[in-house]
Design a protein around this motif. Structure first.
Motif, PDB file in Angstrom:
ATOM      1  N   LYS A   1      38.061  27.496 -10.624  1.00 35.74           N
ATOM      2  CA  LYS A   1      37.686  28.574 -11.538  1.00 35.74           C
ATOM      3  C   LYS A   1      36.269  28.350 -12.035  1.00 35.74           C
ATOM      4  O   LYS A   1      35.466  29.270 -12.130  1.00 35.74           O
ATOM      5  CB  LYS A   1      38.631  28.586 -12.746  1.00 35.74           C
ATOM      6  CG  LYS A   1      39.974  29.147 -12.450  1.00 35.74           C
ATOM      7  CD  LYS A   1      40.713  29.564 -13.710  1.00 35.74           C
ATOM      8  CE  LYS A   1      42.065  30.116 -13.340  1.00 35.74           C
ATOM      9  NZ  LYS A   1      43.153  29.540 -14.113  1.00 35.74           N
ATOM     10  N   ARG A   2      35.989  27.094 -12.371  1.00 32.58           N
ATOM     11  CA  ARG A   2      34.662  26.772 -12.875  1.00 32.58           C
ATOM     12  C   ARG A   2      33.612  26.972 -11.786  1.00 32.58           C
ATOM     13  O   ARG A   2      32.528  27.502 -12.049  1.00 32.58           O
ATOM     14  CB  ARG A   2      34.673  25.321 -13.364  1.00 32.58           C
ATOM     15  CG  ARG A   2      33.451  24.926 -14.136  1.00 32.58           C
ATOM     16  CD  ARG A   2      33.676  23.559 -14.767  1.00 32.58           C
ATOM     17  NE  ARG A   2      32.454  22.831 -14.976  1.00 32.58           N
ATOM     18  CZ  ARG A   2      31.688  22.917 -16.048  1.00 32.58           C
ATOM     19  NH1 ARG A   2      32.016  23.727 -17.011  1.00 32.58           N
ATOM     20  NH2 ARG A   2      30.589  22.204 -16.153  1.00 32.58           N
ATOM     21  N   ILE A  60      25.783  30.512  -0.420  1.00 26.93           N
ATOM     22  CA  ILE A  60      26.808  31.383  -1.002  1.00 26.93           C
ATOM     23  C   ILE A  60      27.949  31.574  -0.011  1.00 26.93           C
ATOM     24  O   ILE A  60      29.123  31.568  -0.399  1.00 26.93           O
ATOM     25  CB  ILE A  60      26.194  32.724  -1.427  1.00 26.93           C
ATOM     26  CG1 ILE A  60      25.277  32.499  -2.632  1.00 26.93           C
ATOM     27  CG2 ILE A  60      27.259  33.744  -1.763  1.00 26.93           C
ATOM     28  CD1 ILE A  60      24.458  33.687  -3.015  1.00 26.93           C
ATOM     29  N   GLY A  75      31.298  30.126  -1.256  1.00 28.37           N
ATOM     30  CA  GLY A  75      32.269  31.196  -1.481  1.00 28.37           C
ATOM     31  C   GLY A  75      33.505  31.003  -0.622  1.00 28.37           C
ATOM     32  O   GLY A  75      34.638  31.180  -1.074  1.00 28.37           O
ATOM     33  N   ALA A 127      33.787  29.081  -9.382  1.00 31.66           N
ATOM     34  CA  ALA A 127      33.606  30.529  -9.228  1.00 31.66           C
ATOM     35  C   ALA A 127      32.706  31.065 -10.330  1.00 31.66           C
ATOM     36  O   ALA A 127      31.845  31.918 -10.098  1.00 31.66           O
ATOM     37  CB  ALA A 127      34.954  31.235  -9.255  1.00 31.66           C
ATOM     38  N   GLU A 128      32.926  30.543 -11.534  1.00 30.97           N
ATOM     39  CA  GLU A 128      32.125  31.008 -12.667  1.00 30.97           C
ATOM     40  C   GLU A 128      30.650  30.759 -12.428  1.00 30.97           C
ATOM     41  O   GLU A 128      29.824  31.661 -12.568  1.00 30.97           O
ATOM     42  CB  GLU A 128      32.579  30.277 -13.929  1.00 30.97           C
ATOM     43  CG  GLU A 128      31.995  30.830 -15.197  1.00 30.97           C
ATOM     44  CD  GLU A 128      32.265  29.934 -16.397  1.00 30.97           C
ATOM     45  OE1 GLU A 128      33.090  29.005 -16.273  1.00 30.97           O
ATOM     46  OE2 GLU A 128      31.638  30.170 -17.434  1.00 30.97           O
ATOM     47  N   PHE A 129      30.320  29.546 -12.034  1.00 31.56           N
ATOM     48  CA  PHE A 129      28.909  29.242 -11.806  1.00 31.56           C
ATOM     49  C   PHE A 129      28.369  29.980 -10.596  1.00 31.56           C
ATOM     50  O   PHE A 129      27.191  30.314 -10.551  1.00 31.56           O
ATOM     51  CB  PHE A 129      28.693  27.734 -11.681  1.00 31.56           C
ATOM     52  CG  PHE A 129      28.607  27.049 -13.009  1.00 31.56           C
ATOM     53  CD1 PHE A 129      29.731  26.486 -13.592  1.00 31.56           C
ATOM     54  CD2 PHE A 129      27.407  26.974 -13.691  1.00 31.56           C
ATOM     55  CE1 PHE A 129      29.658  25.857 -14.829  1.00 31.56           C
ATOM     56  CE2 PHE A 129      27.322  26.353 -14.925  1.00 31.56           C
ATOM     57  CZ  PHE A 129      28.443  25.793 -15.505  1.00 31.56           C
ATOM     58  N   LEU A 130      29.212  30.231  -9.640  1.00 33.50           N
ATOM     59  CA  LEU A 130      28.742  30.965  -8.463  1.00 33.50           C
ATOM     60  C   LEU A 130      28.276  32.365  -8.843  1.00 33.50           C
ATOM     61  O   LEU A 130      27.302  32.879  -8.303  1.00 33.50           O
ATOM     62  CB  LEU A 130      29.837  31.036  -7.392  1.00 33.50           C
ATOM     63  CG  LEU A 130      29.391  31.640  -6.059  1.00 33.50           C
ATOM     64  CD1 LEU A 130      28.259  30.850  -5.441  1.00 33.50           C
ATOM     65  CD2 LEU A 130      30.556  31.731  -5.092  1.00 33.50           C
ATOM     66  N   THR A 131      28.954  32.978  -9.811  1.00 30.63           N
ATOM     67  CA  THR A 131      28.523  34.316 -10.210  1.00 30.63           C
ATOM     68  C   THR A 131      27.081  34.279 -10.716  1.00 30.63           C
ATOM     69  O   THR A 131      26.321  35.227 -10.515  1.00 30.63           O
ATOM     70  CB  THR A 131      29.400  34.923 -11.326  1.00 30.63           C
ATOM     71  OG1 THR A 131      29.356  34.069 -12.462  1.00 30.63           O
ATOM     72  CG2 THR A 131      30.815  35.097 -10.886  1.00 30.63           C
ATOM     73  N   PHE A 132      26.703  33.165 -11.353  1.00 33.14           N
ATOM     74  CA  PHE A 132      25.327  33.089 -11.846  1.00 33.14           C
ATOM     75  C   PHE A 132      24.359  32.701 -10.746  1.00 33.14           C
ATOM     76  O   PHE A 132      23.161  32.937 -10.865  1.00 33.14           O
ATOM     77  CB  PHE A 132      25.237  32.091 -13.005  1.00 33.14           C
ATOM     78  CG  PHE A 132      26.065  32.500 -14.183  1.00 33.14           C
ATOM     79  CD1 PHE A 132      27.217  31.815 -14.513  1.00 33.14           C
ATOM     80  CD2 PHE A 132      25.705  33.599 -14.941  1.00 33.14           C
ATOM     81  CE1 PHE A 132      28.001  32.211 -15.585  1.00 33.14           C
ATOM     82  CE2 PHE A 132      26.489  34.003 -16.015  1.00 33.14           C
ATOM     83  CZ  PHE A 132      27.626  33.308 -16.337  1.00 33.14           C
ATOM     84  N   THR A 153      24.495  33.846  -7.639  1.00 30.91           N
ATOM     85  CA  THR A 153      24.313  34.882  -6.618  1.00 30.91           C
ATOM     86  C   THR A 153      22.975  35.601  -6.692  1.00 30.91           C
ATOM     87  O   THR A 153      22.489  36.086  -5.666  1.00 30.91           O
ATOM     88  CB  THR A 153      25.421  35.948  -6.683  1.00 30.91           C
ATOM     89  OG1 THR A 153      25.568  36.374  -8.036  1.00 30.91           O
ATOM     90  CG2 THR A 153      26.723  35.418  -6.165  1.00 30.91           C
ATOM     91  N   GLU A 154      22.366  35.663  -7.859  1.00 28.30           N
ATOM     92  CA  GLU A 154      21.116  36.411  -7.875  1.00 28.30           C
ATOM     93  C   GLU A 154      19.993  35.699  -7.126  1.00 28.30           C
ATOM     94  O   GLU A 154      18.919  36.270  -6.932  1.00 28.30           O
ATOM     95  CB  GLU A 154      20.700  36.742  -9.306  1.00 28.30           C
ATOM     96  CG  GLU A 154      20.516  35.559 -10.197  1.00 28.30           C
ATOM     97  CD  GLU A 154      19.893  35.931 -11.528  1.00 28.30           C
ATOM     98  OE1 GLU A 154      19.938  37.111 -11.913  1.00 28.30           O
ATOM     99  OE2 GLU A 154      19.338  35.022 -12.180  1.00 28.30           O
ATOM    100  N   CYS A 181      22.230  25.195 -11.507  1.00 22.75           N
ATOM    101  CA  CYS A 181      23.465  25.970 -11.317  1.00 22.75           C
ATOM    102  C   CYS A 181      24.202  25.456 -10.094  1.00 22.75           C
ATOM    103  O   CYS A 181      25.412  25.240 -10.112  1.00 22.75           O
ATOM    104  CB  CYS A 181      23.103  27.438 -11.135  1.00 22.75           C
ATOM    105  SG  CYS A 181      24.516  28.548 -11.207  1.00 22.75           S
TER     106      CYS A 181
END
Lengths: 412, 573
Positions: A30-31, A58, A62, A33-38, A40-41, A16
């Motif tokens: 945008k892309r 992050i 970020g 940001a998308e992968f960052l959402t995954f 974060t866990e 990721c």
């Protein structure tokens, strides 16, 4: 790829991360940001053995995304950073500092000031001690902003003149800013480091309030304390200060000498040479010649008319006096193999003549002395100059012809 | 069942509390009577309490209840069985097969625990006794007969000692785990007892599916798990509220990796042997798992001509790998190599492709050009199969799918809403972190631009599908192999006269774990491409397929190999 099929948390997050990095390198925010959402866990897993923890990742990623993404706002950025501050106590001050930088870059000076003040008042047990360096930086930057306020107020006062009661409060505030700034700036420049901006501002404050001794001491420390990293600017600041205060040529020269040693191509070398040429001491005049030759070794100086005119002037003087030709010989010895192609090619003769007559004039003089009247450069330029009936070229031609034997002595 | 009248309202309308006590549904009066025997369904709490167990503590804290690790696993298995049922597996799987396997396992493994009360063993036995009548399928041997053997063994502890042992355990283990025996579970050397793990739940499932000869291969099963159709990751979310998980329970129930094919398969074999299971039901040529059937599936998925199926059947016949004795699992028999049906089927296809196309990075393209020429003049009938065209179509799709898969894997979310913490101290930190994660996901999710697809794909047996209706000619099912075949003595043989062996001699699997050692650089690129295709479909490493290819080749060319001891790079067929 042999382990492509073994998928676990760690590998999945590593993959990721590499997608995020690729997206960022290609400015696909945008892309990213998308992968960052995954990603974060990762915060929920213990990575204490890794070099860089997920929380730092992050924070950094970020920040980048929010800086560049078209839909992100300052408000969003601030809320993100506040969250990051709570994430890692060990990084708290660093995050605060970078947040302040970001606010400054966006012109939000007051917010930056507030942030820095808030950070300054942070206490957290032994972490406060561990993060001492960051704290000092925070205080220094706050001091810088205090200087900035001071400067603004000073300008207001100067505009209005010295009269008027309404200026009293401005003046008082100005002095208070000065005190706050001075305290913090003084602290940071005690620590060995590169603090150009802080030093300049501090010296500016000191000079304004007439504390020249302190200013001189600060600049001397900054330039000469061996604990501090070698910094050409330190010497420049010192020189400029000494010049402002009309110090003796001797101290000016000694300030610039070190600059010449560190950065022979520095723009102040012209001033240096000018001072040295005029000196009564032989050693100094010799140094002057050394300095100007050294500066012209650098490509950035190739078309600097002033530099060439300094060299030409000095060389002319030596040739006329017939004393110290060995100086020229010495300097030319290490340069005769490459300066002709570097400075005095036929191509350059044409180019210089077309673009800058004065440049070609000065250079032709130097070439004529160093390479003789038959050298490509001199021949071309003098011929052109005479053809164009420019008086000084005729004089030049005569001069070089007259002193041609000198060339023979230099080159031999 | 309980038929007494309620003391309070005189109704006969009884229900069971979670604690196993009877309560009156009309007036909610709870009695002290408890059920002696657990019913045959899975229930969330199969702990049986006898009537005299008054001394046992029901609840440690006000929220949780006491639960044992095996209860957790039982729940997991139940969920998985339900999911499989939803996918179309017959209901016998859950209620009979899996259930019985599990009980048998419990019995076999729990007997050895020294602090464990044999009380549970007794229950298991009594349960199975009552259901022996249910099992009447003639093909399947009665497992339950086996269980009854141990009825006389094991000593029954008294209730008092049971109660005291629980209290002792709960005092010492209450800090380390939510379950009563969590720490004990992990501490003891479980090698002989085959300790239950999360991957092993899948082994159980696969074992049950195999017993029933359901049309789901192990690779299918594992794929369904990864796709989320079968609970595995975070399955503990479905544990009832009262079953608190913390501490060492996390080590047992929380997974952070997908189990590999080999792991699940080998565990299944171990399990089958451990349970002393007899020979599994026969895999005959009408079963889905038989290579003749499975090859059809994979040929379709790989977009290869249907005609190739004749060839796979021929190879199956020649090598005898279609024999029922070869295919059927006999647990405990160490001498036979255990069959991985899906890997075998794809390896077969690889061998057939090698037979027909050679796949030496040269001949297959030649053949393809030849077929292309013939296709120009071929006006009637179906087109001849051109390897080049097929390669282009497949490569394109494979690259796209692989890219999608890689991205999906990078986007995988492992955590769930239910918080996990090692101890009560860490609880607040964990919750805060979770909050932050959710908040960040929201913030950056908004900046993502695209809509979250999020929906899991519908479960399907096929990952790649090709339709003959497509006019772009991208479906090769109906293409003819005529271009590469010739008739000799009434038999259709391949035009290609040569064959190269993947390896001359097989390694000893027991020593180095593999039959052969696959390195991409050592083999033709076409061969590697084919392996890559099937490796993608089965989600296993190419080397496993390569091993299987080697094994088949050894069988196929056995005679020739015995005759010629010298090293042969090529072989005349």
């Amino acid at each position: 790829s042999s382990h492509k099929h073994k998928l676990n948390f760690k590998r999945s997050k590593e993959a990721c991360l590499s997608y995020i990095q690729d997206a960022m390198l290609q400015k696909q925010w945008k892309r990213a940001a998308e992968f960052l959402t995954f990603y974060t866990e990762s915060l929920e897993k213990d990575y204490s053995r890794e070099h860089i923890s997920p929380s730092e990742m992050i924070w950094r990623i970020g920040t980048e995304i929010l800086c560049h993404h078209s839909h992100s706002s300052m408000k969003e950025f601030n809320s993100f950073i506040e969250q990051m501050k709570t994430l890692g106590v060990k990084r708290y001050l660093k995050v605060c500092l970078e947040h302040a930088f970001h606010l400054l870059c966006n012109g939000l000076i007051d917010e930056a000031y507030q942030n820095l003040s808030l950070a300054e008042s942070w206490r957290f047990g032994e972490q406060t001690v561990i993060q001492d360096k960051e704290m000092k930086l925070i205080q220094a930057y706050r001091g810088l902003l205090d200087y900035y306020s001071w400067s603004k107020q000073k300008n207001i006062l100067l505009e209005h003149g010295q009269d008027g009661f309404e200026d009293l409060s401005v003046e008082q505030e100005m002095h208070s800013c000065f005190r706050k700034a001075a305290v913090n700036l003084k602290e940071i420049i005690k620590i060995p480091g590169v603090w150009d901006l802080f030093v300049k501002c501090y010296v500016d404050l000191l000079e304004f309030y007439g504390d020249h001794n302190e200013a001189r001491q600060v600049l001397n420390e900054y330039a000469y304390n061996s604990k501090f990293p070698a910094n050409p600017n330190a010497h420049v600041y010192l020189y400029q200060f000494l010049k402002r205060h009309g110090e003796s040529k001797k101290s000016l020269i000694s300030a610039l000498k070190i600059l010449h040693d560190i950065v022979p191509s520095h723009e102040l070398m012209i001033d240096f040479n000018t001072m040295l040429q005029k000196s009564k001491k032989r050693k100094k005049r010799r140094l002057g010649l050394e300095v100007i030759f050294a500066a012209l070794d650098y490509a950035g100086w190739k078309e600097n008319v002033k530099a060439w005119s300094c060299l030409a002037r000095q060389m002319k003087q030596i040739v006329i006096s017939e004393k110290h030709l060995d100086w020229i010989k010495h300097e030319w010895n290490s340069r005769k193999d490459w300066w002709p192609a570097f400075h005095f090619s036929r191509y350059l003769a044409k180019k210089n003549w077309q673009e800058n007559e004065s440049l070609s004039y000065e250079k032709a003089l130097v070439a004529g002395i160093l390479l003789g009247k038959d050298c490509k450069y001199f021949k071309y330029v003098s011929h052109q100059g005479c053809k164009a009936r420019v008086k000084r070229f005729r004089i030049l031609k005569k001069f070089v012809n007259k002193h041609n034997p000198v060339y023979l002595r230099i080159s031999g | 069942d309980f038929n007494e009248r309620c003391a309070q309202c005189s109704e006969v309308n009884w229900g069971l509390t979670d604690g196993g006590r009877f309560y009156c549904r009309s007036c909610h009066n709870v009695t002290e009577r408890t059920r002696e025997v657990v019913n045959t369904d899975f229930a969330s709490n199969t702990r049986v309490q006898t009537i005299s167990k008054g001394s046992r503590k029901q609840e440690k804290h006000d929220e949780g209840c006491e639960w044992y690790v095996c209860e957790g696993f039982q729940l997991v298995l139940k969920k998985q069985a339900e999911a499989l049922e939803a996918l179309g597996v017959c209901s016998q799987m859950k209620d009979e097969i899996l259930c019985n396997f599990w009980r048998h396992y419990l019995q076999k493994s729990k007997q050895a625990y020294c602090n464990r009360p044999a009380g549970e063993t007794v229950e298991a036995l009594s349960v199975c006794d009552s259901s022996t009548d249910v099992d009447s399928e003639p093909e399947r041997p009665s497992l339950l007969r086996l269980l009854s053997v141990s009825e006389s063994e094991g000593d029954l502890q008294t209730d008092c000692s049971f109660a005291s042992s629980t209290t002792k355990m709960s005092e010492s283990t209450s800090v380390c785990s939510g379950s009563v025996d969590g720490s004990l579970y992990l501490m003891k050397n479980q090698k002989e007892k085959l300790r239950m793990t999360m991957p092993m739940t899948l082994s159980f499932c696969y074992m049950a599916l195999l017993w029933l000869r359901e049309p789901i291969t192990l690779s299918d099963l594992l794929r369904f798990v990864v796709e989320g159709h079968i609970p595995y990751l975070n399955v503990f979310q479905h544990f009832p509220e009262k079953m608190k998980l913390c501490g060492l329970d996390l080590k047992i129930f929380c997974v952070e990796s997908w189990p590999a094919y080999e792991e699940v398969f080998n565990k299944m074999l171990e399990l089958a042997a451990f349970l002393d299971l007899p020979r599994f039901p026969d895999i005959t040529d009408s079963c889905f798992l038989h290579p003749d059937m499975l090859c059809m599936k994979y040929l379709m998925e790989a977009n290869l001509p249907d005609e190739l199926h004749n060839w796979t059947c021929r190879v199956v016949k020649k090598t005898c790998i279609g024999e029922v004795d070869f295919l059927t699992l006999v647990p405990g028999n160490k001498s036979t190599r255990k069959v991985k049906y899906d890997v075998l089927a794809v390896a077969l296809i690889v061998v057939v492709l090698k037979l027909l196309f050679l796949l030496d990075d040269h001949y297959e393209w030649l053949l393809s050009d030849f077929a292309e020429e013939r296709n120009k003049n071929n006006k009637e009938g179906g087109p001849y199969f051109e390897f080049k065209k097929w390669y282009k179509v497949i490569k394109c799709s494979l690259d796209v799918e692989q890219k999608k898969l890689d991205e999906e894997r990078a986007k995988y979310l492992w955590r769930c809403e239910k918080p996990l913490f090692y101890s009560a101290k860490k609880k607040s930190k964990v919750l805060k972190r979770r909050q932050m994660v959710v908040s960040l996901q929201n913030q950056f999710g908004k900046l993502s631009g695209s809509v979250r697809p999020a929906e899991k794909p519908n479960p399907s047996s096929f990952q790649l599908s090709w339709s003959e209706e497509n006019t772009d000619g991208s479906c090769f099912h109906g293409h003819s192999l005529k271009g590469i075949l010739q008739e000799k003595c009434g038999l259709l043989t391949a035009v290609n006269p040569d064959y190269w062996l993947c390896t001359v001699k097989l390694c000893t699997e027991k020593l180095c774990g593999h039959l052969a050692h696959y390195r991409e650089v050592d083999f033709p690129q076409s061969y590697h491409f084919i392996l890559r295709l099937f490796s993608f479909l089965l989600k296993i490493q190419p080397s496993y397929i390569h091993d299987e290819v080697c094994a088949i080749e050894q069988k196929l060319f056995h005679k020739k190999l015995c005759k010629k001891p010298k090293y042969n790079t090529g072989l005349r067929k």
